[in-house]
Enzyme design. Structure first.
Site, PDB file in Angstrom:
ATOM      1  CE1 TYR A  57      -0.294  -5.354   5.828  1.00  0.00           C
ATOM      2  CE2 TYR A  57      -2.256  -5.002   4.497  1.00  0.00           C
ATOM      3  CZ  TYR A  57      -0.886  -5.018   4.625  1.00  0.00           C
ATOM      4  OH  TYR A  57      -0.109  -4.672   3.549  1.00  0.00           O
ATOM      5  CG  HIS A 126       2.682  -9.294   2.526  1.00  0.00           C
ATOM      6  ND1 HIS A 126       1.755  -9.170   3.535  1.00  0.00           N
ATOM      7  CD2 HIS A 126       3.135  -8.042   2.302  1.00  0.00           C
ATOM      8  CE1 HIS A 126       1.663  -7.903   3.907  1.00  0.00           C
ATOM      9  NE2 HIS A 126       2.499  -7.195   3.172  1.00  0.00           N
ATOM     10  N   PRO A 206       2.038   5.580  -1.355  1.00  0.00           N
ATOM     11  CG  PRO A 206       0.078   5.979  -2.562  1.00  0.00           C
ATOM     12  CD  PRO A 206       0.681   5.021  -1.579  1.00  0.00           C
ATOM     13  NE  ARG A 209       5.822   3.016   5.812  1.00  0.00           N
ATOM     14  CZ  ARG A 209       6.552   2.798   4.721  1.00  0.00           C
ATOM     15  NH1 ARG A 209       7.062   3.830   4.076  1.00  0.00           N
ATOM     16  NH2 ARG A 209       6.775   1.591   4.262  1.00  0.00           N
TER      17      ARG A 209
END
Length: 330
Positions: A57, A126, A206, A209
């Protein structure tokens, strides 16, 4: 004072809801470090302990941000730091996943430096490198545990057989995968295996998005770099069908006096005591709203009504584009 109950991910104890930090560095527009640090501190004050980041990220920005937020030793003591490795490419380049032993160590050492910590509490793969046996990847991660550099191991978007093989090498504390009212993929095979082996579940996205909150009715206003612009569920045709699901959720939420997002989060919290969702936000307002959902009690009738309002087969479009789908359920 902390307001959240505690749940277990394998042998790791965390607050019942975590904080997904991806959007603070990646995918949803320009970063605002000061705002993000304030939100992280507010989360810790509310009893959120699991802070979820990744070396991918923002090309390391996310880990440096977490390091800044946890620079005070008192804050570090409150937090369970989770980060991930595996993407060996930069955003915009062809996707390259690495799980070889040499890369595991290289990635972990770099993450420790960026985070400014002496150990990572929960270290995830990941994405699964399909060209490297998972035994090699997890074996290298297990060496990091032996050295005290990592406390607990996790997998992300792994398939059922991979989970079994990984757990046979070293106990896996948590599986992080997408799970929400509009993404139910793990329920058929992956979830039963995790529960058989005592592995906790950390659902990312959850809230779909952000879509399940009802705040997004079109792509208008989203930054050009917003990842949702590339995802099939937000495209014309699919968007309209999916908005109908949100409308039904909003009606149920209004009856209960909560938001649609809180109802969606409460639904995932009710999937089991081994479930710790990590909704992401940069804003204290939405963080507070999300945390309140962690202690919202739903009756069997309410849960059934939510399932009826948002059946899995009613969702239009895949959760990722074709390229990204190649790297899930590994």
């Amino acid at each position: 004072m902390p307001t959240l109950p505690v749940r277990r991910l394998g042998e790791l104890s965390v607050g019942a809801q975590g904080l997904g930090c991806m959007g603070m560095s990646h995918g949803y527009g320009a970063a605002d470090d000061a705002q993000s640090v304030e939100t992280i501190h507010h989360a810790l004050d509310l009893g959120v302990t699991l802070l979820d980041g990744s070396d991918f990220y923002g090309h390391g920005h996310n880990e440096r941000l977490l390091g800044r937020a946890l620079a005070d030793p008192r804050r570090r003591e409150q937090a369970v730091v989770a980060t991930k490795f595996g993407f060996a490419n930069k955003l915009g380049e062809p996707t390259l996943i690495r799980g070889d032993a040499a890369y595991v160590r290289q990635a972990a050492e770099a993450s420790l430096r960026r985070l400014g910590v002496d150990h990572i509490d929960l270290y995830y793969v990941h994405r699964i490198d399909r060209n490297v046996p998972i035994e090699e990847t997890v074996g290298a991660m297990a060496e990091l545990v032996e050295e005290g550099k990592v406390r607990h191991l996790g997998l992300s978007e792994a398939g059922a057989e991979t989970i079994r093989r990984a757990h046979a090498v070293h106990p896996i504390a948590a599986l992080q995968s997408e799970w929400s009212l509009w993404t139910r993929d793990i329920e058929a095979e992956v979830l039963p295996v995790c529960r058989e082996l005592g592995i906790g579940i950390v659902p990312f996205s959850p809230l779909g998005r952000g879509f399940l909150t009802g705040r997004y009715t079109s792509l208008d206003g989203l930054p050009e770099t917003d990842l949702r612009r590339t995802q099939p569920r937000f495209t014309d045709g699919n968007l309209e069908q999916n908005l109908a699901i949100v409308a039904r959720l909003e009606a149920l939420a209004a009856e209960r006096g909560v938001t649609a997002g809180q109802l969606a989060l409460a639904w995932i919290q009710h999937r089991g005591e081994d479930v710790v969702p990590i909704p992401g936000t940069r804003r204290e307002k939405y963080l507070t709203e999300n945390v309140a959902a962690a202690t919202l009690t739903l009756s069997a009738e309410e849960l059934a009504a939510i399932d009826e309002a948002a059946p899995a087969d009613a969702v239009a479009g895949t959760r990722y584009d074709a390229n990204s789908l190649r790297f899930v359920n590994g």
